[in-house]
Design an enzyme around this catalytic site. Structure first.
Site, PDB file in Angstrom:
ATOM      1  N   HIS A  23       0.837  -1.071  -0.085  1.00 49.58           N
ATOM      2  CA  HIS A  23       0.023   0.067   0.134  1.00 49.58           C
ATOM      3  C   HIS A  23       0.704   1.348   0.158  1.00 49.58           C
ATOM      4  O   HIS A  23       0.710   2.304  -0.757  1.00 49.58           O
ATOM      5  CB  HIS A  23      -1.158   0.049   1.308  1.00 49.58           C
ATOM      6  N   LYS A  29     -16.244  -7.167   5.748  1.00 48.28           N
ATOM      7  CA  LYS A  29     -14.769  -8.022   5.597  1.00 48.28           C
ATOM      8  C   LYS A  29     -14.299  -8.369   6.995  1.00 48.28           C
ATOM      9  O   LYS A  29     -13.509  -9.041   7.157  1.00 48.28           O
ATOM     10  CB  LYS A  29     -13.891  -7.013   5.170  1.00 48.28           C
ATOM     11  N   ARG A  72      -1.743  -6.077  -8.348  1.00 46.70           N
ATOM     12  CA  ARG A  72      -0.770  -7.196  -8.002  1.00 46.70           C
ATOM     13  C   ARG A  72      -0.238  -8.283  -8.973  1.00 46.70           C
ATOM     14  O   ARG A  72       0.494  -8.652  -9.247  1.00 46.70           O
ATOM     15  CB  ARG A  72      -0.770  -7.963  -6.548  1.00 46.70           C
ATOM     16  N   SER A 113      -3.111  -7.818   2.737  1.00 45.22           N
ATOM     17  CA  SER A 113      -3.317  -7.639   4.171  1.00 45.22           C
ATOM     18  C   SER A 113      -3.861  -8.964   4.677  1.00 45.22           C
ATOM     19  O   SER A 113      -3.620  -9.375   5.835  1.00 45.22           O
ATOM     20  CB  SER A 113      -4.444  -6.536   4.121  1.00 45.22           C
TER      21      SER A 113
END
Length: 164
Positions: A17, A41, A95, A133
C-alpha cells in the site's frame, strides 16, 4: 488542482500500500486515502486504528512530496466517495492478473455512474506483488515474521492485536 483517491480497507496498511501511495503522490496535488468502513470484511483493526496507522505512515510523505495527503473514511459507493472528496482520479493498485479482472469490472461500472472520474492503475512493485493484508494477518496470527510486509509501527500493532 488534481485530487486522487486511493481506496481500500487497509487492514492493516502494508508496504505494498505504501509503495502505491508514494507513487500516487507524484501524480496528484492532493491524495486522499479512502478507508472503507466495510464491516462485512470483518476487519482486525477498528476504523480509528486503521485511520491512525495510515496517518502516521503518510505524515512524512506530505513533507517529502510537498503535497497534501489526507485520510477519509467512507462507506458509500466508491464513485460517490470520489465526488465527496473532489477526486478526478481513482488510483488502484494491481498485484496480479486476477486483480485486473475485478478492477476492470469496477472501472466499467464507475464509468457508467460518472464518466468524469478516471481510474489509474499502478502495478505493485515486484517486491510487494505477493503482499496482501489478508495473508499478513494470517502470518501474524500464526506467529510468523511480518516485518518484510508492513511498516515497523504496523508490525508492533499487529503483534499486540493478535496477542490479545
Amino acid at each position: 488542482m488534481r485530487t486522487g483517491l486511493y481506496p481500500g480497507t487497509f487492514d492493516p496498511v502494508t508496504l505494498g500500500h505504501m509503495d502505491i501511495i508514494q507513487r500516487a503522490a507524484t501524480l496528484v496535488d492532493e491524495l486522499v486515502i479512502g478507508v472503507a468502513i466495510n464491516g462485512d470484511k470483518g476487519p482486525l483493526f477498528s476504523l480509528d486504528e486503521r485511520v491512525a496507522m495510515i496517518e502516521a505512515e503518510c505524515g512524512p510523505l506530505q513533507e517529502r512530496f510537498g503535497m497534501t495527503i489526507r485520510v477519509h473514511p467512507f462507506e458509500n459507493l466508491l464513485i460517490d466517495c470520489a465526488r465527496d472528496v473532489g477526486a478526478q482520479l481513482i488510483i488502484r493498485g494491481l498485484r496480479a492478473v486476477a486483480d485486473f479482472e475485478y478492477e476492470f469490472q469496477m472501472v466499467g461500472m464507475n464509468r457508467v455512474l460518472d464518466d468524469s472520474v478516471e481510474t489509474v492503475f499502478l502495478m505493485a512493485d515486484t517486491e510487494h506483488q505477493a503482499v496482501a493484508s489478508k495473508l499478513v494477518k494470517e502470518i501474524a496470527r500464526l506467529g510468523g515474521n511480518v516485518s518484510r510486509f508492513v511498516p515497523t509501527a504496523v508490525e508492533r500493532a499487529l503483534r499486540e492485536k493478535v496477542a490479545g
